[in-house]
Design a protein around this motif. Structure first.
Motif, mmCIF file in Angstrom:
data_model
loop_
_atom_site.group_PDB
_atom_site.id
_atom_site.type_symbol
_atom_site.label_atom_id
_atom_site.label_comp_id
_atom_site.label_asym_id
_atom_site.label_seq_id
_atom_site.Cartn_x
_atom_site.Cartn_y
_atom_site.Cartn_z
ATOM 1 N N ASN A 14 79.859 40.324 99.663
ATOM 2 C CA ASN A 14 80.416 41.335 100.540
ATOM 3 C C ASN A 14 81.817 41.012 101.050
ATOM 4 O O ASN A 14 82.269 41.600 102.022
ATOM 5 C CB ASN A 14 79.491 41.572 101.747
ATOM 6 N N VAL A 17 85.508 43.713 100.092
ATOM 7 C CA VAL A 17 85.078 44.783 99.202
ATOM 8 C C VAL A 17 86.098 45.908 99.220
ATOM 9 O O VAL A 17 86.465 46.393 100.289
ATOM 10 C CB VAL A 17 83.699 45.325 99.634
ATOM 11 N N GLU A 90 76.289 44.975 98.595
ATOM 12 C CA GLU A 90 76.944 44.842 97.291
ATOM 13 C C GLU A 90 76.172 43.876 96.394
ATOM 14 O O GLU A 90 75.663 42.855 96.865
ATOM 15 C CB GLU A 90 78.367 44.317 97.482
ATOM 16 N N SER A 172 83.726 45.338 92.502
ATOM 17 C CA SER A 172 82.792 45.868 93.493
ATOM 18 C C SER A 172 82.071 47.096 92.973
ATOM 19 O O SER A 172 82.529 47.754 92.026
ATOM 20 C CB SER A 172 83.515 46.234 94.795
ATOM 21 N N ASN A 174 81.143 49.355 95.490
ATOM 22 C CA ASN A 174 81.500 50.303 96.541
ATOM 23 C C ASN A 174 82.679 51.186 96.147
ATOM 24 O O ASN A 174 82.751 52.352 96.524
ATOM 25 C CB ASN A 174 81.829 49.543 97.824
ATOM 26 N N CYS A 180 79.755 49.638 89.063
ATOM 27 C CA CYS A 180 80.726 48.603 89.424
ATOM 28 C C CYS A 180 82.043 48.817 88.687
ATOM 29 O O CYS A 180 82.067 49.336 87.559
ATOM 30 C CB CYS A 180 80.164 47.222 89.093
#
Length: 315
Positions: A14, A17, A90, A172, A174, A180
Motif C-alpha cells: 500500500n 499507490v 492493494e 498498482s 488502484n 493492475c
C-alpha cells in the motif's frame, strides 16, 4: 537484477499507490470479469473442442490461434479474482506486476492475432477471385503467422516487467481499477501506438477483402460446389467493424482514461468473436449432429472439406 530498494517495494502492498484514474463501479467490475471469464473459461474452449474433435469442422490454424490467444487474455484479466484481490487492500507488487505485464502485452498480441486471421481471409478470397489453384502448404508463412503474435506478447511482457521492477511504486491495481497497471506514459503510449498500427493494417485488409468480394462476387466460387462461404462477407464486415471500434476505444483510453467504457468494450472481444464465428453453418451443423448433412459444403478460411460425392478442395 532488482535492487534492494525495489525488492523492498515489492513486499509492500500500500505504499505510494498511484491515484485512481478510472472511475468504475462494483457492477462494472463484475461485468468486466464476466466478459473476460465466460468466453475464456467456457465459450472458447467449447468452440475449440468442436473444431479439434469434429471431423466435419475445419478451421485454419490462425483462427485456432485467435481462440487460444483470447483464452490467455481472459485468464490474465482474471488473475486478481483467482487471488481474491479484486477489491480491498492493494495486492502484492509481485502479483500486480505479473498481471500488468500480461495485460500490457494485449494490444500488440490481440491486434496481431486479428491481423493474421484477416490476412488469411484476404489470401483465401484473393485466390478465389483470381481462380488460383492451391500450390501446396506455405509452411514458413504459416509458422510466421502463428508465432509472431507471441513474440510481440513476450516483448511487451519483458518491457513492462523491466519498467515495473525498476519503479515498484508505479505498479498498482488502484490506478486502473479493473486490473493492475504500471504508471509510465512512455510505456503506455508505445504499446498503444504499436497496437494501433496493427489494427490499422487489419482494417486496410478488411476493406481490401470486401472490395474484392464486391467486384468479383460471381467469380469468387470454384466449380464443383466448393468455394468461399456465402456468409463470409457479412462476417468479415462485422469483424472489421469491431476492429475499428476497438482501435478507436484504444485511443480513447489513452486520451480519456477516466472512463471505464473502453476497458469494458475491449473486454467484449472474445464474446464478439464467438458471436461472429461460432454461428457459421458447419459449427451449427456440428452442434445439431442429428441433422442430415447437406450435399454442398463451403470451406471458410482456407480449410478443406469433403462433400457427399467425395470430392474435396482447398480455398
Amino acid at each position: 537484477m532488482i535492487s534492494s530498494t525495489s525488492a523492498q517495494g515489492f513486499n509492500e502492498t500500500n505504499s505510494n499507490v498511484p491515484v485512481n484514474i478510472v472511475h468504475g463501479t462494483e457492477a462494472e467490475l463484475v461485468l468486466f470479469l464476466v466478459l473476460n471469464m465466460w468466453p475464456s473459461h467456457f465459450g472458447l474452449p467449447i468452440l475449440l473442442a468442436i473444431i479439434l474433435l469434429s471431423k466435419k469442422v475445419h478451421r485454419h490454424p490462425t483462427f485456432v490461434n485467435l481462440c487460444i490467444g483470447f483464452i490467455i487474455i481472459g485468464v490474465s484479466s482474471s488473475v486478481l479474482l483467482y487471488a481474491g484481490k479484486t477489491s480491498g487492500p492493494e495486492p502484492s507488487k509481485m502479483l500486480c506486476l505479473f498481471q500488468a505485464s500480461m495485460l500490457y502485452g494485449v494490444p500488440a498480441f490481440a491486434s496481431l492475432l486479428a491481423l493474421m486471421l484477416v490476412l488469411q481471409m484476404f489470401l483465401v478470397v484473393r485466390g478465389a477471385v483470381n481462380k488460383q489453384v492451391s500450390q501446396g502448404p506455405h509452411t514458413i508463412r504459416l509458422w510466421a503467422m502463428l508465432i509472431v503474435p507471441y513474440i510481440a506478447l513476450l516483448i511487451s511482457i519483458l518491457a513492462t516487467t523491466i519498467v515495473g521492477a525498476s519503479n515498484p511504486d508505479s505498479v498498482s491495481r488502484n490506478r486502473r481499477y479493473f486490473y493492475c497497471s504500471v504508471k509510465s506514459e512512455l510505456l503506455s503510449g508505445t504499446i498503444a501506438a504499436v497496437g494501433a498500427v496493427f489494427l490499422f493494417a487489419t482494417v486496410v485488409l478488411e476493406i481490401w477483402t470486401l472490395v474484392m468480394l464486391y467486384k468479383n462476387w460471381r467469380s469468387a466460387r470454384y466449380p464443383g460446389g466448393v468455394g468461399v462461404e456465402l456468409s463470409l462477407p457479412i462476417r468479415v464486415m462485422a469483424f472489421g467493424l469491431y476492429v475499428i471500434l476497438a482501435m478507436s476505444l484504444s485511443l480513447l483510453s489513452v486520451n480519456a482514461p477516466n472512463s471505464p467504457i473502453p476497458d469494458l468494450v475491449i473486454a467484449c472481444a472474445a464474446t464478439v468473436t464467438i458471436l461472429i464465428f461460432a454461428t457459421q453453418p458447419d459449427i451449427i451443423r456440428a452442434l445439431c449432429f442429428w441433422r442430415k448433412d447437406p450435399q454442398l459444403t463451403f470451406t471458410p478460411l482456407g480449410s478443406t472439406t469433403k462433400t457427399n460425392t467425395g470430392t474435396s478442395s482447398k480455398v
